[in-house]
Design a protein around this motif. Structure first.
Motif, PDB file in Angstrom:
ATOM      1  N   ILE A  55      12.874 -22.792  14.737  1.00  0.00           N
ATOM      2  CA  ILE A  55      13.081 -24.153  14.279  1.00  0.00           C
ATOM      3  C   ILE A  55      14.584 -24.126  13.470  1.00  0.00           C
ATOM      4  O   ILE A  55      15.517 -24.822  13.554  1.00  0.00           O
ATOM      5  CB  ILE A  55      12.193 -25.006  13.687  1.00  0.00           C
ATOM      6  N   ALA A  56      14.450 -23.427  12.595  1.00  0.00           N
ATOM      7  CA  ALA A  56      15.624 -23.131  11.753  1.00  0.00           C
ATOM      8  C   ALA A  56      16.700 -22.346  12.224  1.00  0.00           C
ATOM      9  O   ALA A  56      17.851 -22.651  11.991  1.00  0.00           O
ATOM     10  CB  ALA A  56      14.966 -22.310  10.352  1.00  0.00           C
ATOM     11  N   THR A  57      16.533 -21.513  13.046  1.00  0.00           N
ATOM     12  CA  THR A  57      17.514 -20.849  13.864  1.00  0.00           C
ATOM     13  C   THR A  57      18.273 -21.826  15.009  1.00  0.00           C
ATOM     14  O   THR A  57      19.596 -21.888  14.772  1.00  0.00           O
ATOM     15  CB  THR A  57      16.759 -19.590  14.802  1.00  0.00           C
ATOM     16  N   LEU A  58      17.680 -22.679  15.420  1.00  0.00           N
ATOM     17  CA  LEU A  58      18.342 -23.657  16.310  1.00  0.00           C
ATOM     18  C   LEU A  58      18.952 -24.566  15.482  1.00  0.00           C
ATOM     19  O   LEU A  58      20.316 -25.049  16.034  1.00  0.00           O
ATOM     20  CB  LEU A  58      17.227 -24.779  17.092  1.00  0.00           C
ATOM     21  N   ALA A  59      18.527 -24.828  14.237  1.00  0.00           N
ATOM     22  CA  ALA A  59      19.297 -25.862  13.421  1.00  0.00           C
ATOM     23  C   ALA A  59      20.753 -25.206  13.080  1.00  0.00           C
ATOM     24  O   ALA A  59      21.681 -25.839  13.103  1.00  0.00           O
ATOM     25  CB  ALA A  59      18.558 -26.331  12.232  1.00  0.00           C
ATOM     26  N   GLN A  60      20.850 -23.972  12.844  1.00  0.00           N
ATOM     27  CA  GLN A  60      21.947 -23.126  12.538  1.00  0.00           C
ATOM     28  C   GLN A  60      22.923 -22.997  13.703  1.00  0.00           C
ATOM     29  O   GLN A  60      24.070 -23.119  13.593  1.00  0.00           O
ATOM     30  CB  GLN A  60      21.423 -21.746  12.003  1.00  0.00           C
ATOM     31  N   LEU A  65      27.646 -25.073  16.605  1.00  0.00           N
ATOM     32  CA  LEU A  65      28.098 -25.648  17.857  1.00  0.00           C
ATOM     33  C   LEU A  65      28.921 -27.011  17.529  1.00  0.00           C
ATOM     34  O   LEU A  65      30.116 -27.489  17.895  1.00  0.00           O
ATOM     35  CB  LEU A  65      26.909 -26.232  18.821  1.00  0.00           C
ATOM     36  N   GLY A  66      28.506 -27.649  16.310  1.00  0.00           N
ATOM     37  CA  GLY A  66      29.167 -28.884  15.683  1.00  0.00           C
ATOM     38  C   GLY A  66      30.255 -28.599  15.099  1.00  0.00           C
ATOM     39  O   GLY A  66      31.160 -29.209  15.319  1.00  0.00           O
ATOM     40  N   LEU A  94      16.958 -37.837  12.528  1.00  0.00           N
ATOM     41  CA  LEU A  94      16.123 -37.389  11.551  1.00  0.00           C
ATOM     42  C   LEU A  94      14.821 -38.350  11.990  1.00  0.00           C
ATOM     43  O   LEU A  94      13.850 -37.814  11.788  1.00  0.00           O
ATOM     44  CB  LEU A  94      16.762 -37.674  10.243  1.00  0.00           C
ATOM     45  N   ALA A  95      15.021 -39.414  12.371  1.00  0.00           N
ATOM     46  CA  ALA A  95      13.960 -40.202  12.572  1.00  0.00           C
ATOM     47  C   ALA A  95      13.240 -39.662  13.655  1.00  0.00           C
ATOM     48  O   ALA A  95      11.830 -39.524  13.922  1.00  0.00           O
ATOM     49  CB  ALA A  95      14.144 -41.709  12.983  1.00  0.00           C
ATOM     50  N   LEU A  96      13.828 -39.183  14.848  1.00  0.00           N
ATOM     51  CA  LEU A  96      13.085 -38.572  16.030  1.00  0.00           C
ATOM     52  C   LEU A  96      12.620 -37.313  15.607  1.00  0.00           C
ATOM     53  O   LEU A  96      11.534 -36.911  16.073  1.00  0.00           O
ATOM     54  CB  LEU A  96      14.095 -38.327  17.205  1.00  0.00           C
ATOM     55  N   ASN A  97      13.147 -36.697  14.590  1.00  0.00           N
ATOM     56  CA  ASN A  97      12.743 -35.213  13.985  1.00  0.00           C
ATOM     57  C   ASN A  97      11.226 -35.507  13.339  1.00  0.00           C
ATOM     58  O   ASN A  97      10.475 -34.622  13.675  1.00  0.00           O
ATOM     59  CB  ASN A  97      13.615 -34.635  13.391  1.00  0.00           C
ATOM     60  N   ALA A  98      11.285 -36.577  12.729  1.00  0.00           N
ATOM     61  CA  ALA A  98      10.005 -36.778  11.997  1.00  0.00           C
ATOM     62  C   ALA A  98       8.812 -37.382  12.628  1.00  0.00           C
ATOM     63  O   ALA A  98       7.710 -37.144  12.570  1.00  0.00           O
ATOM     64  CB  ALA A  98      10.398 -37.873  11.013  1.00  0.00           C
ATOM     65  N   THR A 109      15.290 -31.770  18.473  1.00  0.00           N
ATOM     66  CA  THR A 109      15.863 -32.627  17.627  1.00  0.00           C
ATOM     67  C   THR A 109      16.542 -31.524  16.589  1.00  0.00           C
ATOM     68  O   THR A 109      17.556 -32.130  15.994  1.00  0.00           O
ATOM     69  CB  THR A 109      14.730 -33.342  17.079  1.00  0.00           C
ATOM     70  N   SER A 110      15.860 -30.412  16.287  1.00  0.00           N
ATOM     71  CA  SER A 110      16.548 -29.633  15.181  1.00  0.00           C
ATOM     72  C   SER A 110      18.021 -29.326  15.456  1.00  0.00           C
ATOM     73  O   SER A 110      18.984 -29.082  14.886  1.00  0.00           O
ATOM     74  CB  SER A 110      15.725 -28.562  14.949  1.00  0.00           C
ATOM     75  N   LEU A 111      17.961 -28.878  16.865  1.00  0.00           N
ATOM     76  CA  LEU A 111      19.439 -28.454  17.419  1.00  0.00           C
ATOM     77  C   LEU A 111      20.327 -29.500  17.327  1.00  0.00           C
ATOM     78  O   LEU A 111      21.462 -29.199  16.805  1.00  0.00           O
ATOM     79  CB  LEU A 111      19.008 -27.849  18.888  1.00  0.00           C
ATOM     80  N   VAL A 112      19.887 -30.759  17.807  1.00  0.00           N
ATOM     81  CA  VAL A 112      20.954 -31.711  17.635  1.00  0.00           C
ATOM     82  C   VAL A 112      21.180 -32.241  16.456  1.00  0.00           C
ATOM     83  O   VAL A 112      22.335 -32.644  16.033  1.00  0.00           O
ATOM     84  CB  VAL A 112      20.195 -33.061  18.642  1.00  0.00           C
ATOM     85  N   LEU A 113      20.177 -31.919  15.603  1.00  0.00           N
ATOM     86  CA  LEU A 113      20.495 -32.528  13.983  1.00  0.00           C
ATOM     87  C   LEU A 113      21.453 -31.263  13.531  1.00  0.00           C
ATOM     88  O   LEU A 113      22.551 -31.801  12.831  1.00  0.00           O
ATOM     89  CB  LEU A 113      19.200 -32.257  13.234  1.00  0.00           C
TER      90      LEU A 113
END
Length: 200
Positions: A55-60, A65-66, A94-98, A109-113
């Motif tokens: 999860i943390a890796t995909l956010a990074q 990518l962003g 964030l809402a979808l993530n929650a 959602t973490s990747l898109v966030l």
């Protein structure tokens, strides 16, 4: 670079500087604060603590990518509108993530966030463009302080400085970087002195 009419140099109000610095701090936190919740996530989704680290890796990865795909759009579209669009997207994601019901949903959602959490990289060049020469260092110092307080790494700070050189030019950027460093270190010294006084 041609400065758009809506991005002409002006004196930024303290309220606007505070708002933009707060936005920088809160948005960049999206990429890092999930790391403190990984154990809780693994318990909620009934998966191992080792496997939830993705999860943390995909956010990074999304954040990288962003920076690659979205930040350059600041040269094509008006930055103010781009920032507002990204903030709206962050709220939705964030809402979808929650509302994640499983690990896969949370991964997506973490990747898109991470992808849409590049607002600070767009705000910093915007501030560098619209802040007046005598006020630029102080304004950018506030953003840098906000970033430091939520855990920006040295590499990310250097990246923000590099973008400042690209958008504002080397002489202006060099002067601004020195002023920002002075502002940040002065504030840090004052804060440490106050904390020591409070300890006594």
């Amino acid at each position: 670079m041609i400065v758009k009419d809506s991005e002409k140099t002006c004196d930024l109000s303290k309220g606007l500087v505070l708002l933009m610095a707060t936005v920088c701090g809160f948005t960049v936190a999206n990429v890092y604060l999930n790391q403190t919740l990984l154990v809780s996530m693994s318990a909620s989704f009934h998966v191992s603590a080792a496997s939830i680290g993705i999860i943390a890796t995909l956010a990074q990865i999304g954040y990288a990518l962003g920076n690659l795909l979205i930040v350059p759009l600041g040269d094509i579209f008006e930055r103010k509108k781009l920032i507002l669009f990204l903030l709206f997207a962050i709220c939705i994601v964030l809402a979808l993530n929650a509302l994640s019901i499983n690990k896969t949903w949370m991964m997506i959602t973490s990747l898109v966030l991470g992808i849409v959490t590049v607002v600070p990289q767009i705000i910093v060049p915007l501030a560098a463009n619209i802040a007046s020469d005598h006020n630029r260092g102080k304004v950018l110092g506030n953003y840098l302080n906000g970033a430091l307080n939520v855990g920006w790494t040295q590499e990310e700070i250097l990246e923000a400085m590099l973008q400042m050189v690209i958008y504002a030019g080397f002489p202006v950027a060099l002067n601004t970087i020195l002023t920002v460093a002075n502002e940040v270190f002065s504030e840090g010294t004052e804060r440490n002195a106050k904390e020591k006084q409070n300890d006594y």
